[in-house]
Scaffold this motif. Structure first.
Motif, short mmCIF file in Angstrom:
data_model
loop_
_atom_site.label_atom_id
_atom_site.label_comp_id
_atom_site.label_asym_id
_atom_site.label_seq_id
_atom_site.Cartn_x
_atom_site.Cartn_y
_atom_site.Cartn_z
N ASP A 176 0.82 -1.22 0.00
CA ASP A 176 0.00 0.00 0.00
C ASP A 176 0.85 1.26 0.00
N GLU A 177 2.12 1.14 0.39
CA GLU A 177 2.96 2.33 0.55
C GLU A 177 3.16 3.05 -0.78
N THR A 178 3.32 4.36 -0.71
CA THR A 178 3.52 5.16 -1.91
C THR A 178 5.01 5.34 -2.19
N PRO A 179 5.43 5.32 -3.49
CA PRO A 179 4.60 4.94 -4.63
C PRO A 179 4.46 3.42 -4.73
N MET A 180 3.42 2.97 -5.42
CA MET A 180 3.19 1.54 -5.59
C MET A 180 3.81 1.08 -6.91
N ARG A 181 4.62 0.04 -6.87
CA ARG A 181 5.24 -0.51 -8.10
C ARG A 181 4.17 -1.34 -8.81
N THR A 182 3.60 -0.78 -9.87
CA THR A 182 2.47 -1.40 -10.56
C THR A 182 2.86 -2.14 -11.83
N VAL A 183 4.00 -1.79 -12.42
CA VAL A 183 4.47 -2.44 -13.64
C VAL A 183 5.97 -2.65 -13.54
N ALA A 184 6.43 -3.82 -13.95
CA ALA A 184 7.87 -4.10 -14.12
C ALA A 184 7.98 -5.07 -15.27
N ARG A 185 8.57 -4.64 -16.38
CA ARG A 185 8.56 -5.47 -17.58
C ARG A 185 9.64 -5.03 -18.55
N ASP A 186 9.83 -5.84 -19.59
CA ASP A 186 10.67 -5.47 -20.72
C ASP A 186 9.76 -5.03 -21.87
N VAL A 187 10.23 -4.07 -22.65
CA VAL A 187 9.47 -3.61 -23.80
C VAL A 187 9.57 -4.65 -24.90
N PRO A 188 8.45 -5.24 -25.35
CA PRO A 188 8.51 -6.29 -26.37
C PRO A 188 8.86 -5.76 -27.75
N ILE A 189 9.32 -6.66 -28.58
CA ILE A 189 9.78 -6.32 -29.92
C ILE A 189 8.69 -5.65 -30.75
N ASP A 190 7.44 -6.10 -30.59
CA ASP A 190 6.36 -5.60 -31.45
C ASP A 190 5.75 -4.29 -30.96
N TRP A 191 6.38 -3.63 -29.99
CA TRP A 191 5.89 -2.34 -29.51
C TRP A 191 6.60 -1.15 -30.17
N THR A 192 7.58 -1.42 -31.00
CA THR A 192 8.32 -0.33 -31.63
C THR A 192 7.70 0.04 -32.97
N ASP A 193 7.93 1.29 -33.38
CA ASP A 193 7.37 1.76 -34.64
C ASP A 193 8.48 2.02 -35.66
N TYR A 194 8.12 2.72 -36.73
CA TYR A 194 9.06 2.96 -37.81
C TYR A 194 10.24 3.84 -37.40
N ASN A 195 10.14 4.55 -36.28
CA ASN A 195 11.24 5.36 -35.78
C ASN A 195 12.21 4.56 -34.92
N ALA A 204 -2.97 0.93 -14.08
CA ALA A 204 -4.29 1.17 -13.48
C ALA A 204 -5.00 -0.15 -13.18
N ASP A 205 -4.85 -1.12 -14.08
CA ASP A 205 -5.46 -2.43 -13.85
C ASP A 205 -4.92 -3.07 -12.58
N ARG A 206 -3.62 -2.91 -12.33
CA ARG A 206 -3.03 -3.47 -11.12
C ARG A 206 -3.59 -2.80 -9.86
N ILE A 207 -3.82 -1.49 -9.94
CA ILE A 207 -4.44 -0.79 -8.82
C ILE A 207 -5.86 -1.30 -8.60
N MET A 208 -6.60 -1.48 -9.69
CA MET A 208 -7.98 -1.97 -9.58
C MET A 208 -8.01 -3.34 -8.89
N ILE A 209 -7.13 -4.23 -9.32
CA ILE A 209 -7.08 -5.56 -8.72
C ILE A 209 -6.73 -5.45 -7.24
N HIS A 210 -5.80 -4.56 -6.93
CA HIS A 210 -5.33 -4.40 -5.55
C HIS A 210 -6.45 -3.93 -4.62
N VAL A 211 -7.35 -3.08 -5.13
CA VAL A 211 -8.44 -2.56 -4.28
C VAL A 211 -9.67 -3.45 -4.30
#
Length: 464
Positions: free
Chosen positions: A321-340, A356-363
């Motif tokens: 519950d302590e602030t800030p809450m670590r809600t996401v920890a991940r690697d950026v996948p290959i298919d998330w990049t664009d033409y740049n 936000a989904d993680r917060i929703m689940i938490h509450v």
């Protein structure tokens, strides 16, 4: 947990990566002076590809060591995987040493694609077949053959590192999958030899058609669908007579002559010779990651995607519950990049939506809560893009609840680069609680509302 890898070729390197990236310590034994270089190259690809299958971070990577002494490599190992060349005399020699030095309770698996456990163990070994598929660090299938109790133990361990154990009911040469592959390979040799198709045309027939169908439905389920509303019986009645027709030469294998080898090799060079083996591996890995992620995203997950989803479920870290809450920890996948070459701005929104989904689940506003007809909808977001983010980079999101009052929920997200804590983006997100039936705002359930208000009060105190 420790895995000992005996033989550091393509398969052994893949095993090392699979265990290592799932938090196991790995000890490698291979007399080849080039084995360390080869395995490190495989690991570079694995570290780039495997995390992209998941929406959360993999466990902290284990410790990798190289050994010139087999006894030293297998000391205290929980799993020993033999991946030496397919020569039975060589495997017998290795197993004799393993029987002398491996811990009594260690599982000893063989990566053999053809030999049966009875052949492997005919001189007193206690190995099971644990036959993977290349690349071992990405493909989930693992065929298990041998002692039932040992295979059950092995299946539990392998499921824990994201694999799909398939227990083979009876010993048979080449197990299950490779018998199919051998049949297709033999037919392909005839098609090339008879001038019916080139190597590239045969590959196109597989990857553009039934290969994709098989990836998510397999053989029999695909044919069941082909039967339409009448199902499998209708399919069998309609296509059964084809079995007696001259559609295959599987029972008549072409002579493996130098001319045929040259023909196959020449066509393969023309097809893919402009790419190095590492470029081909990366192309393969990128395609597999995108395909497997797509399969994972379909409903409850299709085919191999379901295995990844199930594995991912056990990787999410507990939240405080302590602030800030670590809600996401991940690697950026290959298919998330664009033409740049960097992460598309829409994917920043995806990351903050996941937070936000993680917060929703938490509450308590979890899938069961949503199924009851209640949820939070995002009404407004203000995203600031501060720095570029590239495929393969590890990122995290810290979230603070800045407002929790009745129907209102407001979140402040900060997305940062894990390597240097550099700020990549921020998001001010405002959500309203809604009734999914009326599609209008409404108060949350009492327990959810109380949790949201408590978090807002705690976080306000922490920011004071």
């Amino acid at each position: 947990m420790k895995a000992a890898i005996i033989g550091g070729g393509v398969i052994g390197g893949g095993w090392a990566a699979r265990f290592l990236l799932n938090g196991w310590d790995v000890a490698v034994f291979d007399p080849d002076p080039e084995s360390e270089r080869k395995i490190n190259e495989v690991l570079l690809n694995a570290r780039r590809a495997l995390p992209g299958l998941y929406e959360t971070a993999l466990p902290i990577e284990g410790k990798l060591t190289y050994h010139s002494d087999l006894a030293e490599a297998v000391a205290d190992a929980n799993w020993v995987q033999e991946s030496v060349p397919e020569r039975l005399d060589l495997k017998h020699k290795v197993f004799a040493e393993l029987m002398e030095h491996a811990p009594d309770d260690a599982i000893i698996g063989s990566s053999t694609s053809g030999f049966k456990p009875s052949e492997l163990n005919e001189k007193g070994a206690r190995a099971i077949v644990a036959h993977p598929f290349n690349p071992v660090y990405l493909l989930p299938l693992i065929e298990l053959v041998g002692d039932a109790d040992t295979c059950t133990r092995a299946a539990d361990i392998l499921s824990g590192i994201g694999m799909y154990p398939l227990k083979v009911r009876k010993e048979i040469d080449a197990h299950i999958a490779d018998r199919f592959l051998e049949a297709v390979w033999r037919e392909a040799l005839w098609l090339v030899k008879d001038g019916i198709a080139t190597t590239e045309e045969i590959d196109e027939a597989i990857r553009m058609g039934f290969g994709l169908r098989w990836a998510q439905m397999g053989l029999f389920e695909t044919y069941r669908v082909a039967g339409g509303e009448a199902g499998m019986k209708h399919f069998m009645a309609q296509f059964g007579p084809c079995l007696s027709w001259p559609w295959t030469k599987l029972m008549d294998v072409p002579e493996f002559t130098d001319e045929l080898v040259d023909l196959i090799a020449g066509q393969s060079d023309a097809q893919s010779g402009h790419l190095s083996i590492r470029e081909l591996e990366r192309l393969r890995d990128d395609n597999l990651v995108s395909m497997l992620r797509a399969l994972k995203a379909r409903g409850d997950g299709s085919g191999a995607g379901r295995v990844i989803r199930d594995h991912e479920g056990g990787l999410w870290p507990a939240m405080s519950d302590e602030t800030p809450m670590r809600t996401v920890a991940r690697d950026v996948p290959i298919d998330w990049t664009d033409y740049n070459g960097h992460m598309n701005e829409g994917r920043y929104g995806q990351v903050f939506s996941d937070a936000a989904d993680r917060i929703m689940i938490h509450v308590g506003a979890d899938p069961e809560y949503i199924a009851s007809g209640l949820s939070y909808f995002t009404a407004e977001t203000n995203i600031k893009y501060i720095d570029e983010c590239h495929a393969g980079e590890a990122v995290y999101v810290d979230t603070t609840v800045t407002l929790g009052e009745g129907k209102k929920l407001r979140l402040w997200h900060e997305m940062k680069r894990t390597s240097d804590d550099g700020l990549l983006a921020t998001c001010d997100q405002f959500l309203l609680h809604v009734d999914l039936n009326s599609r209008k705002s409404c108060p949350p359930r009492a327990d959810v509302e109380a949790k949201v208000e408590a978090l807002a009060a705690l976080h306000a105190k922490g920011d004071a």
